[in-house]
Design a protein around this motif. Sequence first.
Motif, short mmCIF file in Angstrom:
data_model
loop_
_atom_site.label_atom_id
_atom_site.label_comp_id
_atom_site.label_asym_id
_atom_site.label_seq_id
_atom_site.Cartn_x
_atom_site.Cartn_y
_atom_site.Cartn_z
N GLU A 135 -45.07 -73.15 20.33
CA GLU A 135 -45.02 -73.69 18.96
C GLU A 135 -44.74 -72.54 18.01
OE1 GLU A 135 -48.37 -77.25 18.91
OE2 GLU A 135 -48.56 -75.55 17.55
N ARG A 137 -44.39 -71.41 13.85
CA ARG A 137 -44.60 -71.79 12.45
C ARG A 137 -43.93 -70.76 11.55
NH1 ARG A 137 -48.72 -73.20 15.68
NH2 ARG A 137 -50.15 -74.88 15.08
N ASP A 157 -41.17 -65.86 10.09
CA ASP A 157 -42.57 -65.86 9.64
C ASP A 157 -43.00 -64.51 9.09
OD1 ASP A 157 -42.95 -64.26 11.84
OD2 ASP A 157 -44.40 -65.57 12.84
N SER A 215 -41.37 -74.96 4.85
CA SER A 215 -42.20 -74.46 5.94
C SER A 215 -42.23 -75.52 7.03
CB SER A 215 -43.61 -74.16 5.44
OG SER A 215 -44.13 -75.27 4.74
N LEU A 268 -43.12 -76.48 11.46
CA LEU A 268 -43.70 -76.20 12.77
C LEU A 268 -42.73 -76.78 13.79
CD1 LEU A 268 -47.36 -77.16 13.72
CD2 LEU A 268 -45.47 -77.40 15.31
#
Length: 481
Positions: free
Chosen positions: A19, A21, A40, A73, A75
């Motif tokens: 995952e 982010r 990120d 933003s 995920l």
Amino acid sequence: MFPLIKELLKMPADGREVEVRGWVRTKREMKNLCFVELNDGSCFAGIQCTFDLAADLSEENHRALSLAGTGASALVRGKLVPSPASGQAAELAAAGIRILGEAPAENLPASAGRSAINAYPLQKKRHSLEFLREIAHLRPRTNTFAAVARVRNRLAFAIHEFFQSRGFAWVHTPIITASDAEGAGAMFRVSTLEMEAPSENGGTFPDWSKDFFGKKTFLTVSGQLEAETYAAALSRVYTFGPTFRAENSNTTRHLAEFWMVEPEAAFAELDDNMDLAEDFLKSLFNTVLQDCAEDLAFFDERIEKGIIETLGSVGASKFTRMNYTDAVAELEKAFNSNSAVFEYKPFWGCDLQSEHEKFLTEQIAGGPVIVTDYPKEIKAFYMKQNDDGKTVRAMDVLVPRLGEIIGGSQREEDLGKLERRMAELGMDTQAYWWYLDLRRYGSVPHSGFGLGFERLIQYVTGMANIRDVIPYPRAAGQAEF
Ligand code: ATP
Ligand code: MN
């Protein structure tokens, strides 16, 4: 906690489920593929997330992808696989995406429950540094400012590593001080008194004895004097903290609030001090070359061509050392033969102007120069007096492009000499009773210097303006954010 992109990019790209982010930098569509680049900030590189639009992506994923504009933003879930694209080892074969916060590409009117939102200002294009200064709260999301922030962080840590590994203890000197004649620069007053104009105040200035501290107080311009007291006890100390100067000059090298590193060592003379400063700078250059390679590659390509090579060669060669008298002789020679054009005519006794510092480093030495033994008139009261009666044991480290990056000296340890110099300068020796005590009880030769942390960052990144190497610059007329 979930892995950062920096960590993901070091994992084997063996199809493992991960995952990610981060914030969307770009989204591109090509035939049946959609590429979303997430960043990120943990490292320069982002990670490319590739969506196969022909595969059966859910309605929800399609909707999320449509909202994955620059600045949003998100995920993303998927498999870490080797990347067919050049310049990146791994990418994400993405299976699903969720938008955490949108960033509209166009202005949105107010709607029920919230105010209007302007388009995200950092759309994918080059922005000027001046424009980015106006949105200092968003600029760390750009390549340049994120790279500066990472280099700044690494250097701050490296400073502690350097001193800690050499037996220097970090001391915390006060930010509010009552010494107002350190001579380092104009000071900001600290007061809780109501500031009325003298005319409304019966023509008198405030009664400082009624102020919070019972006397005039200021924001510190240097922690040196207090650091000396700890060096006279722990032998080797350093400070690293914010410093303030009410500099009204609008230059690319001065801030009103900056960070300074000030080592102070007992039993150390000027040569030890120069060696320490030189080792210190070289060790910092080598650390960023090693640990911030990707960020430096960016600075080298986009900000200052050749910076990597310069740092490497400076880190490996000896700094030129010359005394002030010889430096001025070189400047006069160049001035008189017209081989250099100076706005200010150099002469023995002059304070070196930045054009002079540039000439010494760029033309004479071709690298950093340590200039020593300046005339006492242009240096601070505490510097050790030479036997010639004219010069003091000062040392400035000058570097190409910037000029002074470090200022330091051996300190006067003789009580009588120090008192006489202070009297000559009309200073109130009573106010320095505690400082003079160091010369009354167990006085030792000692030396130290101050490095402007932002100037160091300017030097290693090539950033031209000091306002672009600190998150929120404070300068005359500028205190937003
Ligand atoms: P300059 O002549 O460049 O104004 P200075 O001689 O007044 O500097 P020092 O008192 O010697 O500065 O301070 C030590 C170091 O702190 C300097 O070598 C420089 O790296 C840094 N420094 C000084 N003033 C500023 C400022 N206003 N903003 C950022 N850094 C500064
Ligand atoms: Mn200086």
